[in-house]
Design a protein around this motif. Sequence first.
Motif, PDB file in Angstrom:
ATOM      1  N   PRO A 159       2.269  -5.689   7.722  1.00  0.00           N
ATOM      2  CA  PRO A 159       2.668  -6.141   6.385  1.00  0.00           C
ATOM      3  C   PRO A 159       3.372  -5.059   5.565  1.00  0.00           C
ATOM      4  CG  PRO A 159       0.293  -5.755   6.462  1.00  0.00           C
ATOM      5  CD  PRO A 159       0.804  -5.479   7.846  1.00  0.00           C
ATOM      6  N   ILE A 160       4.254  -5.505   4.698  1.00  0.00           N
ATOM      7  CA  ILE A 160       4.857  -4.605   3.705  1.00  0.00           C
ATOM      8  C   ILE A 160       4.479  -5.156   2.327  1.00  0.00           C
ATOM      9  CG2 ILE A 160       6.976  -3.556   2.846  1.00  0.00           C
ATOM     10  CD1 ILE A 160       8.266  -4.269   5.570  1.00  0.00           C
ATOM     11  N   VAL A 161       3.783  -4.336   1.571  1.00  0.00           N
ATOM     12  CA  VAL A 161       3.298  -4.761   0.251  1.00  0.00           C
ATOM     13  C   VAL A 161       4.454  -4.788  -0.747  1.00  0.00           C
ATOM     14  CG1 VAL A 161       1.828  -4.066  -1.710  1.00  0.00           C
ATOM     15  CG2 VAL A 161       0.965  -3.887   0.636  1.00  0.00           C
ATOM     16  N   ALA A 162       4.479  -5.852  -1.557  1.00  0.00           N
ATOM     17  CA  ALA A 162       5.454  -5.945  -2.648  1.00  0.00           C
ATOM     18  C   ALA A 162       4.757  -5.485  -3.923  1.00  0.00           C
ATOM     19  CB  ALA A 162       5.916  -7.394  -2.787  1.00  0.00           C
ATOM     20  N   ASP A 163       5.330  -4.473  -4.539  1.00  0.00           N
ATOM     21  CA  ASP A 163       4.674  -3.890  -5.721  1.00  0.00           C
ATOM     22  C   ASP A 163       5.687  -3.753  -6.866  1.00  0.00           C
ATOM     23  OD1 ASP A 163       2.545  -2.630  -7.108  1.00  0.00           O
ATOM     24  OD2 ASP A 163       3.213  -0.642  -6.456  1.00  0.00           O
ATOM     25  N   PRO A 164       6.322  -4.896  -7.250  1.00  0.00           N
ATOM     26  CA  PRO A 164       7.418  -4.794  -8.232  1.00  0.00           C
ATOM     27  C   PRO A 164       6.979  -4.258  -9.592  1.00  0.00           C
ATOM     28  CG  PRO A 164       6.912  -7.104  -7.744  1.00  0.00           C
ATOM     29  CD  PRO A 164       6.109  -6.273  -6.795  1.00  0.00           C
ATOM     30  N   ASP A 165       5.706  -4.461  -9.952  1.00  0.00           N
ATOM     31  CA  ASP A 165       5.282  -3.898 -11.249  1.00  0.00           C
ATOM     32  C   ASP A 165       4.670  -2.497 -11.085  1.00  0.00           C
ATOM     33  OD1 ASP A 165       2.861  -4.446 -10.100  1.00  0.00           O
ATOM     34  OD2 ASP A 165       2.210  -5.922 -11.611  1.00  0.00           O
ATOM     35  N   ARG A 166       4.709  -1.969  -9.871  1.00  0.00           N
ATOM     36  CA  ARG A 166       4.306  -0.579  -9.550  1.00  0.00           C
ATOM     37  C   ARG A 166       2.820  -0.296  -9.794  1.00  0.00           C
ATOM     38  NH1 ARG A 166       8.279   3.332 -12.417  1.00  0.00           N
ATOM     39  NH2 ARG A 166       8.113   1.912 -14.141  1.00  0.00           N
ATOM     40  N   THR A 167       2.007  -1.344  -9.810  1.00  0.00           N
ATOM     41  CA  THR A 167       0.570  -1.132 -10.062  1.00  0.00           C
ATOM     42  C   THR A 167      -0.060  -0.271  -8.965  1.00  0.00           C
ATOM     43  OG1 THR A 167       0.496  -3.326 -11.010  1.00  0.00           O
ATOM     44  CG2 THR A 167      -1.612  -2.338 -10.509  1.00  0.00           C
ATOM     45  N   VAL A 168       0.196  -0.655  -7.704  1.00  0.00           N
ATOM     46  CA  VAL A 168      -0.417   0.098  -6.597  1.00  0.00           C
ATOM     47  C   VAL A 168       0.198   1.498  -6.529  1.00  0.00           C
ATOM     48  CG1 VAL A 168      -0.902   0.111  -4.118  1.00  0.00           C
ATOM     49  CG2 VAL A 168      -0.714  -2.074  -5.339  1.00  0.00           C
ATOM     50  N   ALA A 169       1.513   1.547  -6.671  1.00  0.00           N
ATOM     51  CA  ALA A 169       2.211   2.841  -6.578  1.00  0.00           C
ATOM     52  C   ALA A 169       1.704   3.823  -7.637  1.00  0.00           C
ATOM     53  CB  ALA A 169       3.712   2.631  -6.728  1.00  0.00           C
ATOM     54  N   GLU A 170       1.459   3.326  -8.838  1.00  0.00           N
ATOM     55  CA  GLU A 170       0.954   4.213  -9.905  1.00  0.00           C
ATOM     56  C   GLU A 170      -0.483   4.640  -9.596  1.00  0.00           C
ATOM     57  OE1 GLU A 170       2.610   5.495 -12.338  1.00  0.00           O
ATOM     58  OE2 GLU A 170       4.181   4.127 -13.006  1.00  0.00           O
ATOM     59  N   THR A 171      -1.277   3.692  -9.145  1.00  0.00           N
ATOM     60  CA  THR A 171      -2.687   4.016  -8.853  1.00  0.00           C
ATOM     61  C   THR A 171      -2.794   5.101  -7.789  1.00  0.00           C
ATOM     62  OG1 THR A 171      -3.276   1.730  -9.324  1.00  0.00           O
ATOM     63  CG2 THR A 171      -4.891   3.007  -8.091  1.00  0.00           C
ATOM     64  N   TYR A 172      -1.915   5.019  -6.783  1.00  0.00           N
ATOM     65  CA  TYR A 172      -1.969   5.974  -5.677  1.00  0.00           C
ATOM     66  C   TYR A 172      -1.099   7.216  -5.924  1.00  0.00           C
ATOM     67  CZ  TYR A 172      -4.733   3.284  -2.335  1.00  0.00           C
ATOM     68  OH  TYR A 172      -5.758   2.654  -1.678  1.00  0.00           O
ATOM     69  N   GLY A 173      -0.468   7.297  -7.093  1.00  0.00           N
ATOM     70  CA  GLY A 173       0.357   8.484  -7.383  1.00  0.00           C
ATOM     71  C   GLY A 173       1.600   8.556  -6.530  1.00  0.00           C
ATOM     72  N   MET A 174       2.208   7.413  -6.240  1.00  0.00           N
ATOM     73  CA  MET A 174       3.404   7.400  -5.401  1.00  0.00           C
ATOM     74  C   MET A 174       4.694   7.423  -6.227  1.00  0.00           C
ATOM     75  SD  MET A 174       2.062   4.404  -2.945  1.00  0.00           S
ATOM     76  CE  MET A 174       1.155   4.623  -1.428  1.00  0.00           C
ATOM     77  N   ILE A 175       4.563   7.388  -7.551  1.00  0.00           N
ATOM     78  CA  ILE A 175       5.733   7.489  -8.423  1.00  0.00           C
ATOM     79  C   ILE A 175       5.795   8.923  -8.947  1.00  0.00           C
ATOM     80  CG2 ILE A 175       6.785   6.666 -10.577  1.00  0.00           C
ATOM     81  CD1 ILE A 175       6.640   4.334  -8.740  1.00  0.00           C
ATOM     82  N   HIS A 176       6.875   9.613  -8.649  1.00  0.00           N
ATOM     83  CA  HIS A 176       7.028  11.003  -9.090  1.00  0.00           C
ATOM     84  C   HIS A 176       8.262  11.071  -9.993  1.00  0.00           C
ATOM     85  CE1 HIS A 176       4.428  12.959  -5.706  1.00  0.00           C
ATOM     86  NE2 HIS A 176       4.041  11.719  -5.931  1.00  0.00           N
ATOM     87  N   PRO A 177       8.048  11.011 -11.309  1.00  0.00           N
ATOM     88  CA  PRO A 177       9.163  10.834 -12.243  1.00  0.00           C
ATOM     89  C   PRO A 177      10.269  11.878 -12.116  1.00  0.00           C
ATOM     90  CG  PRO A 177       7.066  10.641 -13.375  1.00  0.00           C
ATOM     91  CD  PRO A 177       6.753  11.092 -11.987  1.00  0.00           C
ATOM     92  N   ASN A 178       9.919  13.104 -11.697  1.00  0.00           N
ATOM     93  CA  ASN A 178      10.946  14.151 -11.660  1.00  0.00           C
ATOM     94  C   ASN A 178      11.541  14.363 -10.276  1.00  0.00           C
ATOM     95  OD1 ASN A 178      10.490  14.692 -14.412  1.00  0.00           O
ATOM     96  ND2 ASN A 178       8.630  15.808 -13.846  1.00  0.00           N
ATOM     97  N   SER A 179      11.151  13.525  -9.312  1.00  0.00           N
ATOM     98  CA  SER A 179      11.666  13.701  -7.949  1.00  0.00           C
ATOM     99  C   SER A 179      13.085  13.135  -7.854  1.00  0.00           C
ATOM    100  CB  SER A 179      10.745  12.963  -6.975  1.00  0.00           C
ATOM    101  OG  SER A 179      11.245  13.076  -5.674  1.00  0.00           O
ATOM    102  N   PRO A 180      14.015  13.874  -7.231  1.00  0.00           N
ATOM    103  CA  PRO A 180      15.380  13.368  -7.139  1.00  0.00           C
ATOM    104  C   PRO A 180      15.468  12.083  -6.312  1.00  0.00           C
ATOM    105  CG  PRO A 180      15.158  15.452  -5.932  1.00  0.00           C
ATOM    106  CD  PRO A 180      13.853  15.199  -6.618  1.00  0.00           C
TER     107      PRO A 180
END
Length: 220
Positions: A99-120
């Motif tokens: 499976p590939i998870v759909a996370d359009p509102d970034r809930t899972v990504a934020e919880t797991y720290g997968m969003i890095h605002p300063n990453s190019p």
Amino acid sequence: MAQQNYLRLGDTAPDFEADSTQGRISFHKWKEGKWAILFSHPGDYTPVCTTELGMTAKLQPEFAKRNTLVIGLSVDNVDDHHGWVKDIETTQNCTVNYPIVADPDRTVAETYGMIHPNSPHTMAGKLTVRTVWIIDPNNKVRLNLTYPAATGRNFNEVMRVLDALQLTDNYKVATPVNWEQGQDCVVLPTISTEDAKSLFPKGVTEVTPYLRLTPQPNLP
Ligand code: BEZ
């Protein structure tokens, strides 16, 4: 500096419920009793991700032999995932059975720290970076690797770490630098050399009192 909550090794991997290419998934229930490789990729229809997801599809049977499920994630929606999976299968000559998870509102990504605002290359922190989590059957985080968006990961390395983790759990050995399947392992520092000799019947080589080697214990 802003205070951040990091997920650390040994922490419980947060549970989540989300849509995926294989329907709605309740993460802990989905992986119950198994290891899981949860990996994020920056976005659908991107070149590096296409190669990574294709390679993961080819390695899936090897992960399965290790009682391990794989699951991708990006901030795109399920329809995009389905369209892109067709491209992955055609261009990478594989079948994507995980499976590939759909996370359009970034809930899972934020919880797991997968969003890095300063990453190019992540569109000012709107996309995920390339994070890999290895999560054990007790839902504990055992590995966290984070790569920049423009650098593809080495999934043979993910498999190597999984093998090393399972060896340590099952046989009380550690793995030395650049360890590969079939090579000698290191006796855990918590085990005396005397105990090690009865625990590892294939033999223990004492290089120094703290560096003891033994043949890989799970091989014939
Ligand atoms: C890619 O997945 O192909 C990619 C994503 C962001 C930057 C560069 C490449």
